[in-house]
Structures are given as C-alpha cells and as structure tokens.
Design an enzyme around this catalytic site. Sequence first.
Site, PDB file in Angstrom:
ATOM      1  N   GLY A  69      70.019  25.876 161.062  1.00 20.87           N
ATOM      2  CA  GLY A  69      70.239  24.545 160.441  1.00 20.87           C
ATOM      3  C   GLY A  69      69.967  24.395 158.929  1.00 20.87           C
ATOM      4  N   THR A  88      59.935   7.993 157.734  1.00 20.32           N
ATOM      5  CA  THR A  88      60.883   8.517 158.739  1.00 20.32           C
ATOM      6  C   THR A  88      62.116   8.014 158.377  1.00 20.32           C
ATOM      7  OG1 THR A  88      60.924   9.324 160.771  1.00 20.32           O
ATOM      8  CG2 THR A  88      60.314   7.327 160.670  1.00 20.32           C
ATOM      9  N   GLY A 106      69.401  21.012 157.832  1.00 11.76           N
ATOM     10  CA  GLY A 106      69.043  19.558 157.553  1.00 11.76           C
ATOM     11  C   GLY A 106      67.943  19.332 156.819  1.00 11.76           C
ATOM     12  N   LYS A 158      63.612   8.745 153.985  1.00 12.75           N
ATOM     13  CA  LYS A 158      62.762  10.026 153.173  1.00 12.75           C
ATOM     14  C   LYS A 158      63.534  10.255 152.111  1.00 12.75           C
ATOM     15  CE  LYS A 158      60.822  12.515 157.009  1.00 12.75           C
ATOM     16  NZ  LYS A 158      60.705  13.747 157.580  1.00 12.75           N
ATOM     17  N   LEU A 160      61.054  23.471 166.074  1.00 10.48           N
ATOM     18  CA  LEU A 160      60.651  22.218 165.667  1.00 10.48           C
ATOM     19  C   LEU A 160      60.453  21.120 166.537  1.00 10.48           C
ATOM     20  CD1 LEU A 160      61.617  21.916 161.735  1.00 10.48           C
ATOM     21  CD2 LEU A 160      59.955  23.590 162.874  1.00 10.48           C
TER      22      LEU A 160
HETATM   23  P1  NAP Z   1      69.029  16.540 160.213  1.00 10.02           P
HETATM   24  O1  NAP Z   1      68.515  16.315 158.934  1.00 10.02           O
HETATM   25  O2  NAP Z   1      69.898  15.727 161.075  1.00 10.02           O
HETATM   26  O3  NAP Z   1      69.337  18.101 160.283  1.00 10.02           O
HETATM   27  C1  NAP Z   1      69.904  18.596 161.472  1.00 10.02           C
HETATM   28  C2  NAP Z   1      70.714  20.049 161.242  1.00 10.02           C
HETATM   29  O4  NAP Z   1      71.055  20.761 162.371  1.00 10.02           O
HETATM   30  C3  NAP Z   1      71.781  20.024 160.412  1.00 10.02           C
HETATM   31  O5  NAP Z   1      71.768  21.133 159.678  1.00 10.02           O
HETATM   32  C4  NAP Z   1      72.929  20.025 161.286  1.00 10.02           C
HETATM   33  O6  NAP Z   1      74.054  20.565 160.983  1.00 10.02           O
HETATM   34  C5  NAP Z   1      72.403  21.006 162.407  1.00 10.02           C
HETATM   35  N1  NAP Z   1      72.975  20.717 163.659  1.00 10.02           N
HETATM   36  C6  NAP Z   1      72.930  19.714 164.363  1.00 10.02           C
HETATM   37  N2  NAP Z   1      73.666  20.032 165.619  1.00 10.02           N
HETATM   38  C7  NAP Z   1      74.284  21.016 165.665  1.00 10.02           C
HETATM   39  C8  NAP Z   1      74.833  22.148 166.370  1.00 10.02           C
HETATM   40  N3  NAP Z   1      75.136  21.636 167.555  1.00 10.02           N
HETATM   41  N4  NAP Z   1      75.212  23.276 165.966  1.00 10.02           N
HETATM   42  C9  NAP Z   1      74.686  24.018 164.882  1.00 10.02           C
HETATM   43  N5  NAP Z   1      74.049  23.155 164.046  1.00 10.02           N
HETATM   44  C10 NAP Z   1      73.676  21.750 164.351  1.00 10.02           C
HETATM   45  O7  NAP Z   1      67.539  16.557 161.165  1.00 10.02           O
HETATM   46  P2  NAP Z   1      66.122  17.003 160.629  1.00 10.02           P
HETATM   47  O8  NAP Z   1      65.516  15.951 160.152  1.00 10.02           O
HETATM   48  O9  NAP Z   1      66.188  18.378 159.890  1.00 10.02           O
HETATM   49  O10 NAP Z   1      65.349  17.489 162.202  1.00 10.02           O
HETATM   50  C11 NAP Z   1      65.963  18.606 162.772  1.00 10.02           C
HETATM   51  C12 NAP Z   1      65.184  18.734 164.113  1.00 10.02           C
HETATM   52  O11 NAP Z   1      63.758  19.042 163.564  1.00 10.02           O
HETATM   53  C13 NAP Z   1      64.943  17.594 165.178  1.00 10.02           C
HETATM   54  O12 NAP Z   1      64.837  17.998 166.415  1.00 10.02           O
HETATM   55  C14 NAP Z   1      63.599  17.015 164.781  1.00 10.02           C
HETATM   56  O13 NAP Z   1      63.007  16.103 165.804  1.00 10.02           O
HETATM   57  C15 NAP Z   1      62.912  18.096 164.229  1.00 10.02           C
HETATM   58  N6  NAP Z   1      61.694  17.801 163.288  1.00 10.02           N
HETATM   59  C16 NAP Z   1      60.582  18.202 163.843  1.00 10.02           C
HETATM   60  C17 NAP Z   1      59.354  17.968 163.021  1.00 10.02           C
HETATM   61  C18 NAP Z   1      58.065  18.071 163.839  1.00 10.02           C
HETATM   62  O14 NAP Z   1      57.057  17.660 163.046  1.00 10.02           O
HETATM   63  N7  NAP Z   1      57.879  19.027 164.669  1.00 10.02           N
HETATM   64  C19 NAP Z   1      59.571  17.406 161.662  1.00 10.02           C
HETATM   65  C20 NAP Z   1      61.025  17.268 161.450  1.00 10.02           C
HETATM   66  C21 NAP Z   1      62.103  17.575 162.179  1.00 10.02           C
HETATM   67  P3  NAP Z   1      75.249  19.978 159.863  1.00 10.02           P
HETATM   68  O15 NAP Z   1      74.281  19.867 158.483  1.00 10.02           O
HETATM   69  O16 NAP Z   1      76.184  20.731 159.774  1.00 10.02           O
HETATM   70  O17 NAP Z   1      75.364  18.554 160.420  1.00 10.02           O
END
Ligand code: NAP
Length: 283
Positions: A130, A68, A132, A72, A224
């Site tokens: 998003g 995690t 990310g 990753k 998610l």
């Molecule tokens: P990450 O790599 O940090 O990506 C987050 C994305 O959200 C980025 O593109 C970021 O934009 C965007 N973002 C953040 N705040 C924002 C805002 N206020 N307005 C618009 N865009 C915004 O995180 P991640 O690992 O992808 O995880 C994202 C979410 O998915 C988390 O809530 C995590 O808990 C969830 N998740 C769930 C699972 C599951 O198994 N259910 C698995 C993985 C992740 P920038 O690129 O511009 O910073």
Amino acid sequence: MNRITGKTKLLGVIGDPIEHSLSPIMHNAAIAQMQIDFAYVPFHIRPEDLNTAIAGFRAIDLRGFSVTIPHKQTIMPLLSEITDVARAIGAVNTVWNSDRGWCGTNTDIVGFMAPIRERDWKSSIALILGNGGAARAVVAGCNQLGFAEIHVVGRNAEKIQEFARSWSLDSLSVHTWEQLSEFLPRADLVVNTTPIGMSPNSDQSPLTEEQANLIKPNAIAYDLIYVPNPTKFLQQAQQREIEAIDGLEMLVQQGAAALEIWTEQTVPDVVMRRSLRVHLGFE
Ligand code: NAP
C-alpha cells in the site's frame, strides 16, 4: 471520570467523521491516571470549516489536538511551524499551541517503530503493502530504523510512481502489485498498510494463501489494522509460526507521544493500551 473545573485545559481530536475515534478513550484514561487537569474531546470538523475551527481553537486556548482523516494534509498550511518528520511524511497528526502559533508534527512514525525499534534492521529488507497516508509514516520509520532496502507495492502504477518521486531515498523502490511474489521471499519485515482485512471485511487478506507461504520463516508480519485482532493477514503468518504484530501498539504509541508533547510529562502507555483493549472487547 475526570472532574472538569474552571481551570481544566482542553485537548481534542478533529476529523470528519469523528464518532469512531478511539483517541478520547485512551487519552482520557491516561489523563485520569496522571491526575492532571486536562480533558480530551472529539470535534467533528468538516473540511470547509477547518480554518474557522483553528481560529476558534486559539480563541478558547485549546492546548493541542490530534488530527485525523481528512485533515492530515490540509491542516499543514494553517500551521506556523511543522517538524521535519511531518514534512517528510507530508502529513500532521498532532498539533500544539505555542508562543509562535500552532505547531504540527507526526507521531505515527514513533508509533509504527515502537514495537520493532529494539531490533537491528541494518542490511534488512522491508516490504510495504500500500502507498497511502500510513505507508508514508512506515517508509519514514523504516528509513530511521536503517533498513537497507524499502520496497513499496501498490495497485495503481501512476500513484506509486508519484509516491516514489515524493521521496529522495536511495533505499526506496516501488513496484506494482503483480510483482509482490518476487519480493515476499526476500523481506525481513512485511507491513500491511492497506485497509484490506479491516472489520467488517475480516475474512480478507492482502495476500493469497500462496503469497503468504512465500514469507520467510524468520520474517515479521506487521498489520497496521487493529480491528479485528488478529487480522486474516496476521493469522496467515501465525499459522506458519511467523511473528505477528498488530496495529494497536502503533495506535497507543502515537497517542502517548502526542500526550507527552501536550503535557510535558511521562505518559502511562500501559493505561492507554488497557483502556483500548477493554473498549474493543479484547479483554
Ligand atoms: P489511505 O491513505 O486510504 O491508503 C490506503 C492504501 O491502501 C492506498 O495506497 C490504497 O491504494 C491501498 N488499497 C486500498 N484498497 C486496496 C486493495 N483492495 N488492494 C490494494 N491496495 C489497496 O489509508 P491510510 O490512512 O494509509 O490507512 C491505511 C490503513 O492503516 C487503515 O486500515 C488504517 O486503519 C490503518 N492505520 C492504522 C494506524 C495505527 O495507528 N495502527 C495508523 C494509521 C492508519 P490506492 O492508493 O491505489 O487507492
């Protein structure tokens, strides 16, 4: 509680921080149900210790581990083999020990697809909020499910262009957040991959009320995030009787896919889901 013996095989999860991880809960629940001699433990590994940790894992014959944040991507050069799917996503979340060394894959894609894979998505349109790490698994999943168009919306113009360049998919296009309202009325699946609305910011949604009203009545809203349950985004959908899917099933199914790799046995996903729901106070 599993009884640890001299023969117990070790599995684990690495991250920094790691205290919040729900993986030990669901994996140990499944291990107990399967009556196999395994134990799954959390390892707090700081980025500067990753190399040493991996070498140590080999020395103690760790059978496999989940990966995690923030490891990753950085784990990838340390592995002997990486599956095509993990390469496409650009991240590894599951590693196993083999004769050839450490092998890595990404089971987030399987987890994401699990609740929606029985439907026919040919000629459908996906809208992903998003860009990310999780969005990468969602794009790969939507591509595998056969979506005709995959639209990714991000807040940072430079980052979304970079995101677009990292894929060679004709169906994929990227847009700025300002263009969101243009695509919402067309989408058959709207996926929130941003952390907006995640606990403790439970009153937030990536969509304004007006934007939420633009979602098609027969579309699916998929968040998610798994805590809170449901999120504000999913509540907005439910208020309009739009089908809502939360992130818990993705979490369970990515874990079940990993445990299946490590144990080469059928995994009781029902037990994993139940253990998380009880732990999170959902039942
Ligand atoms: P990450 O790599 O940090 O990506 C987050 C994305 O959200 C980025 O593109 C970021 O934009 C965007 N973002 C953040 N705040 C924002 C805002 N206020 N307005 C618009 N865009 C915004 O995180 P991640 O690992 O992808 O995880 C994202 C979410 O998915 C988390 O809530 C995590 O808990 C969830 N998740 C769930 C699972 C599951 O198994 N259910 C698995 C993985 C992740 P920038 O690129 O511009 O910073």
